[in-house]
Design an enzyme around this catalytic site. Sequence first.
Site, PDB file in Angstrom:
ATOM      1  N   ASP A   1       7.978   7.039   8.303  1.00  0.00           N
ATOM      2  CA  ASP A   1       7.948   7.542   6.911  1.00  0.00           C
ATOM      3  C   ASP A   1       6.520   7.561   6.388  1.00  0.00           C
ATOM      4  O   ASP A   1       6.071   8.524   5.766  1.00  0.00           O
ATOM      5  CB  ASP A   1       8.736   6.599   5.980  1.00  0.00           C
ATOM      6  CG  ASP A   1      10.224   6.901   5.945  1.00  0.00           C
ATOM      7  OD1 ASP A   1      10.669   7.819   6.659  1.00  0.00           O
ATOM      8  OD2 ASP A   1      10.945   6.214   5.181  1.00  0.00           O
ATOM      9  N   GLU A   2       5.807   6.459   6.634  1.00  0.00           N
ATOM     10  CA  GLU A   2       4.435   6.343   6.128  1.00  0.00           C
ATOM     11  C   GLU A   2       3.563   7.460   6.709  1.00  0.00           C
ATOM     12  O   GLU A   2       2.731   8.038   6.021  1.00  0.00           O
ATOM     13  CB  GLU A   2       3.811   4.978   6.482  1.00  0.00           C
ATOM     14  CG  GLU A   2       4.638   3.748   6.132  1.00  0.00           C
ATOM     15  CD  GLU A   2       4.798   3.488   4.637  1.00  0.00           C
ATOM     16  OE1 GLU A   2       4.499   4.382   3.834  1.00  0.00           O
ATOM     17  OE2 GLU A   2       5.260   2.385   4.280  1.00  0.00           O
TER      18      GLU A   2
ATOM     19  N   TRP B   1      17.744   8.071   6.725  1.00  0.00           N
ATOM     20  CA  TRP B   1      18.146   6.702   7.075  1.00  0.00           C
ATOM     21  C   TRP B   1      18.207   5.830   5.811  1.00  0.00           C
ATOM     22  O   TRP B   1      17.524   6.103   4.828  1.00  0.00           O
ATOM     23  CB  TRP B   1      17.198   6.086   8.116  1.00  0.00           C
ATOM     24  CG  TRP B   1      15.813   5.770   7.627  1.00  0.00           C
ATOM     25  CD1 TRP B   1      14.724   6.588   7.672  1.00  0.00           C
ATOM     26  CD2 TRP B   1      15.355   4.540   7.021  1.00  0.00           C
ATOM     27  NE1 TRP B   1      13.627   5.958   7.129  1.00  0.00           N
ATOM     28  CE2 TRP B   1      13.977   4.704   6.719  1.00  0.00           C
ATOM     29  CE3 TRP B   1      15.966   3.333   6.702  1.00  0.00           C
ATOM     30  CZ2 TRP B   1      13.206   3.705   6.120  1.00  0.00           C
ATOM     31  CZ3 TRP B   1      15.197   2.336   6.105  1.00  0.00           C
ATOM     32  CH2 TRP B   1      13.846   2.523   5.818  1.00  0.00           C
TER      33      TRP B   1
ATOM     34  N   THR C   1      -0.585   1.720   5.936  1.00  0.00           N
ATOM     35  CA  THR C   1       0.766   1.154   6.086  1.00  0.00           C
ATOM     36  C   THR C   1       1.416   1.653   7.379  1.00  0.00           C
ATOM     37  O   THR C   1       2.171   0.923   8.011  1.00  0.00           O
ATOM     38  CB  THR C   1       1.670   1.472   4.877  1.00  0.00           C
ATOM     39  OG1 THR C   1       1.565   2.849   4.565  1.00  0.00           O
ATOM     40  CG2 THR C   1       1.303   0.638   3.668  1.00  0.00           C
TER      41      THR C   1
ATOM     42  N   GLU D   1      10.177   5.547  -0.452  1.00  0.00           N
ATOM     43  CA  GLU D   1       9.490   4.264  -0.283  1.00  0.00           C
ATOM     44  C   GLU D   1      10.383   3.089  -0.683  1.00  0.00           C
ATOM     45  O   GLU D   1      10.295   2.004  -0.112  1.00  0.00           O
ATOM     46  CB  GLU D   1       8.217   4.231  -1.143  1.00  0.00           C
ATOM     47  CG  GLU D   1       7.078   5.090  -0.618  1.00  0.00           C
ATOM     48  CD  GLU D   1       6.356   4.431   0.549  1.00  0.00           C
ATOM     49  OE1 GLU D   1       6.503   3.221   0.725  1.00  0.00           O
ATOM     50  OE2 GLU D   1       5.652   5.142   1.277  1.00  0.00           O
TER      51      GLU D   1
ATOM     52  N   HIS E   1      11.965   0.979   1.913  1.00  0.00           N
ATOM     53  CA  HIS E   1      11.172   0.097   2.784  1.00  0.00           C
ATOM     54  C   HIS E   1      11.286  -1.369   2.351  1.00  0.00           C
ATOM     55  O   HIS E   1      11.568  -2.244   3.166  1.00  0.00           O
ATOM     56  CB  HIS E   1       9.697   0.532   2.793  1.00  0.00           C
ATOM     57  CG  HIS E   1       9.499   1.944   3.263  1.00  0.00           C
ATOM     58  ND1 HIS E   1       8.296   2.586   3.203  1.00  0.00           N
ATOM     59  CD2 HIS E   1      10.385   2.833   3.797  1.00  0.00           C
ATOM     60  CE1 HIS E   1       8.424   3.818   3.693  1.00  0.00           C
ATOM     61  NE2 HIS E   1       9.688   3.994   4.045  1.00  0.00           N
TER      62      HIS E   1
ATOM     63  N   GLU F   1      -1.425   5.267   2.885  1.00  0.00           N
ATOM     64  CA  GLU F   1      -0.264   5.614   3.716  1.00  0.00           C
ATOM     65  C   GLU F   1      -0.607   5.430   5.195  1.00  0.00           C
ATOM     66  O   GLU F   1       0.213   4.963   5.977  1.00  0.00           O
ATOM     67  CB  GLU F   1       0.188   7.050   3.452  1.00  0.00           C
ATOM     68  CG  GLU F   1       0.745   7.284   2.052  1.00  0.00           C
ATOM     69  CD  GLU F   1       2.099   6.627   1.797  1.00  0.00           C
ATOM     70  OE1 GLU F   1       2.710   6.069   2.728  1.00  0.00           O
ATOM     71  OE2 GLU F   1       2.552   6.667   0.648  1.00  0.00           O
TER      72      GLU F   1
ATOM     73  N   HIS G   1       4.250  10.658   4.901  1.00  0.00           N
ATOM     74  CA  HIS G   1       3.616  10.632   3.568  1.00  0.00           C
ATOM     75  C   HIS G   1       2.096  10.813   3.687  1.00  0.00           C
ATOM     76  O   HIS G   1       1.480  11.495   2.882  1.00  0.00           O
ATOM     77  CB  HIS G   1       3.935   9.303   2.862  1.00  0.00           C
ATOM     78  CG  HIS G   1       5.390   9.108   2.578  1.00  0.00           C
ATOM     79  ND1 HIS G   1       5.950   7.877   2.304  1.00  0.00           N
ATOM     80  CD2 HIS G   1       6.418   9.990   2.509  1.00  0.00           C
ATOM     81  CE1 HIS G   1       7.242   8.018   2.086  1.00  0.00           C
ATOM     82  NE2 HIS G   1       7.554   9.288   2.216  1.00  0.00           N
TER      83      HIS G   1
ATOM     84  N   GLU H   1       5.557  -3.652  -0.369  1.00  0.00           N
ATOM     85  CA  GLU H   1       6.493  -2.528  -0.544  1.00  0.00           C
ATOM     86  C   GLU H   1       7.326  -2.712  -1.814  1.00  0.00           C
ATOM     87  O   GLU H   1       7.622  -1.744  -2.511  1.00  0.00           O
ATOM     88  CB  GLU H   1       7.439  -2.431   0.656  1.00  0.00           C
ATOM     89  CG  GLU H   1       6.780  -2.031   1.963  1.00  0.00           C
ATOM     90  CD  GLU H   1       6.477  -0.542   2.046  1.00  0.00           C
ATOM     91  OE1 GLU H   1       6.859   0.210   1.137  1.00  0.00           O
ATOM     92  OE2 GLU H   1       5.837  -0.135   3.032  1.00  0.00           O
TER      93      GLU H   1
HETATM   94 FE   LIG Z   1       3.839   4.364   1.871  1.00  0.00          FE
HETATM   95 FE   LIG Z   2       6.230   2.027   2.390  1.00  0.00          FE
END
Ligand SMILES: [Fe+2]
Ligand SMILES: [Fe+2]
Length: 388
Positions: free
Chosen positions: A249-250, A83, A220, A164, A167, A217, A253, A126
């Site tokens: 995503d976080e 994305w 977040t 990242e 974001h 992570e 990670h 971010e």
């Molecule tokens: Fe992150």
């Molecule tokens: Fe992030």
Amino acid sequence: MTQVADIARAVPVAIPNQLPPAQEPTPVLTPPKPSATHPKQRRQTSWGKTHSLTQNGAEVVASLTDWMEAEIVPMLKDPSTNWQPADFLPDPSSDDFLARVADLRARSAGIPDDVLVCLVGDMVSEEALPTYLTMLNTLDVTRDESGASVTPWAVWGRGWAAEENRHGDALQQYLYLTGRVDMQAVQRTTQYLIGSGMDPKTENNPYLGFIYTSFQERATFVSHGATARLARSAGDSVLAKLCGTIAADERRHETAYKKIIGKCFDLDPNGATMAFGDMMQKQITMPAHYMFDGKSETLFKDFSEVAQKVGVYTARDYADIVEHLVRFWKVEERSGLSPEAEAMQDYLCRLPARVSALGDRLAAKAKKKPGRQSARFSWIFNREVPLL
Ligand SMILES: [Fe+2]
Ligand SMILES: [Fe+2]
């Protein structure tokens, strides 16, 4: 095709016997230039300890190189199919661009000020991504030695930063189009924050560094997930979807970093237990702790209090993360530890209950003896936001 690990074997990721010696805190010789940093940082009198990774720890981390290539690097997403911020924003080349912007503004009109403050604070955090890649590249053994190194550690670090980067971009562009925030003040805050850097107290030590990133992570993931829910209840389903996508995503990670530390626990339970305990005793400093807009020295504190109040990131979340990590890394089940590590294991196993009780006590104390009732935020044109 040459695999990353083949190259890594030809060019070792680190030569453990060349690790710099551990160093105690060093006095600051030249204070940072006042114009670019948070005032608190200008008053700082010492740096933390550096290069604390042991020889054994360095060998453990270096031995994970092939595993890193096989298990962790593939967790990065392909940029061709991943994305992008544009997926959530009106297309400026389309004929109905202005109508779409009007829709976005109508959707975001109902977002309350306290939620806006959380969104801006998360976005600024971010946007300070250059600091986080710098931090990753302070770590002995795993750092990217050239800036384009092909070791799995360096490939992961750059790939992680590239993911990242979307974001902050996505949130900033979205918030810009809402017309609800003072972009000059927001962007000034980002410039100050990047200029200030951060001090996660990770001592160039990958054990400490990846414990820190595991924690962050997850933090977040929790906070973006919470802003997604708040945006949805304020009537902005697109913003909710964007925050939810960032949260996913976080989470990926978080899984990667937790797996790395899980391996350290399996191979070196003494070292990993000591490192985890050390980070918990120092407490996890939030990455944006030097946040400053050029005016308010309490900006980060104010933002944190608003986040706590609306439930974006709370003391309870901190305690839950500690508990989750203790469980995930099976701290209680580790056996054959040295007496020192056994004492730390005991400390860690009791910690979730202690942190959670402390959070409750602080909340009760704050209720009994309330401090400031509200704070003004330059990000929203100096409007006042309740802190209680
Ligand atoms: Fe992150
Ligand atoms: Fe992030």
